[in-house]
Design a protein around this motif. Structure first.
Motif, PDB file in Angstrom:
ATOM      1  N   CYS A  22      -6.147  -0.287   6.936  1.00  0.00           N
ATOM      2  CA  CYS A  22      -5.873   0.304   5.614  1.00  0.00           C
ATOM      3  C   CYS A  22      -7.031   1.232   5.207  1.00  0.00           C
ATOM      4  N   GLY A  23      -6.689   2.466   4.848  1.00  0.00           N
ATOM      5  CA  GLY A  23      -7.701   3.450   4.470  1.00  0.00           C
ATOM      6  C   GLY A  23      -8.432   3.065   3.200  1.00  0.00           C
TER       7      GLY A  23
ATOM      8  N   GLY B 177      -4.168   0.315  -1.316  1.00  0.00           N
ATOM      9  CA  GLY B 177      -4.891  -0.956  -1.272  1.00  0.00           C
ATOM     10  C   GLY B 177      -4.112  -2.147  -1.808  1.00  0.00           C
TER      11      GLY B 177
ATOM     12  N   ASP C  64       0.351   3.759   1.779  1.00  0.00           N
ATOM     13  CA  ASP C  64       0.260   4.338   3.124  1.00  0.00           C
ATOM     14  C   ASP C  64       1.643   4.780   3.624  1.00  0.00           C
TER      15      ASP C  64
ATOM     16  N   HIS D  33      -1.842  -4.033   5.242  1.00  0.00           N
ATOM     17  CA  HIS D  33      -1.536  -3.522   6.586  1.00  0.00           C
ATOM     18  C   HIS D  33      -2.807  -3.223   7.354  1.00  0.00           C
TER      19      HIS D  33
ATOM     20  N   CYS E  84       0.831  -1.199   0.000  1.00  0.00           N
ATOM     21  CA  CYS E  84       0.000   0.000   0.000  1.00  0.00           C
ATOM     22  C   CYS E  84       0.874   1.263   0.000  1.00  0.00           C
TER      23      CYS E  84
END
Ligand SMILES: [Zn+2]
Length: 229
Positions: A136-137, A105, A82, A133, A80
């Motif tokens: 995850c958003g 994602g 992130d 992770h 991801c």
């Protein structure tokens, strides 16, 4: 420590030079298996968790100069975007060691598959890790999505939706945070399975035993990476 094990000594113009794993692999002095590459990643994660990182040593001038001639990363990581999950840091890796493809994602599309194919086929990386992770958003957005998601972020959500559907069945009756975590795990595993289905090149390399695919998840709280089954 794997790195120590893979440090090899070669004689160049009469001088003995210590090669790092990345440089040794790139120079052809080292042939690493998928299992050894995985051990290298997990050992690096243990150093990161223990705050005993050594990867910075592999960003020094000799390493940079040696790698300027070519790369041969021993692992491909699809992870991801992130900001809290940079693979080079959480696996304690330096220059030339890992080929990283990051997208919100950790999902595939043709361009991402092409990047992975390039590293597996042309750079000879024996290991592909799909890394999700905690919290995850992108997966949370897919859980929260209503109706038909549109636009570019909608494209990310649509790709994650099959994992959310699967997770809703598996996590029936559980809280939303628990549902999100199940969806994150399912998304990683579905993406790992999709790599061979969506890429003839990866499918062929896996069938030949030249490439191994593993799924893993990063814990935002304690920094550990756990392999998913
Ligand atoms: Zn994420």
């Amino acid at each position: 420590m794997l790195l120590k094990k893979f440090r090899s000594m070669v004689v160049v113009s009469g001088a003995v030079v210590a090669l790092t794993a990345a440089v040794a692999f790139a120079s052809g002095a080292l042939v690493m298996s998928a299992d050894e590459a995985l051990t290298g990643l997990m050992d690096g994660n243990k150093r990161y968790v223990a705050n005993q990182m050594s990867g910075q040593k592999l960003c020094d001038l000799p390493t940079r100069e040696a790698l300027a001639k070519g790369q041969k990363p021993y692992a491909i990581i699809l992870s991801c975007s992130d900001s809290r999950v940079p693979p080079e840091i959480i696996f304690d890796k330096g220059l030339g060691e890992i080929f990283v493809v990051r997208v919100a994602g950790n999902i595939p599309d043709p361009v991402i598959l092409g990047s992975i194919e390039y590293a597996a086929e042309h750079l000879g990386s024996p290991l592909i890790m799909v890394l999700g992770h905690e919290r995850c958003g992108a997966v949370t957005a897919a859980v929260d999505a209503k109706g038909k998601p549109e636009g570019n972020i909608g494209a990310i959500i649509r790709t994650i939706t099959p994992a959310v559907k699967q997770a809703r069945k598996e996590a029936a009756g559980k809280s939303k945070p628990e549902l999100v975590e199940v969806a994150i795990d399912d998304n990683v595993k579905l993406v790992a399975a999709a790599l061979t289905r969506q890429s003839k090149v990866i499918k062929h390399l896996v069938a030949e035993g030249k490439v191994k695919i593993v799924s893993a998840k990063y814990d935002l709280d304690d920094g550990t990476v756990t392999l998913l089954k």
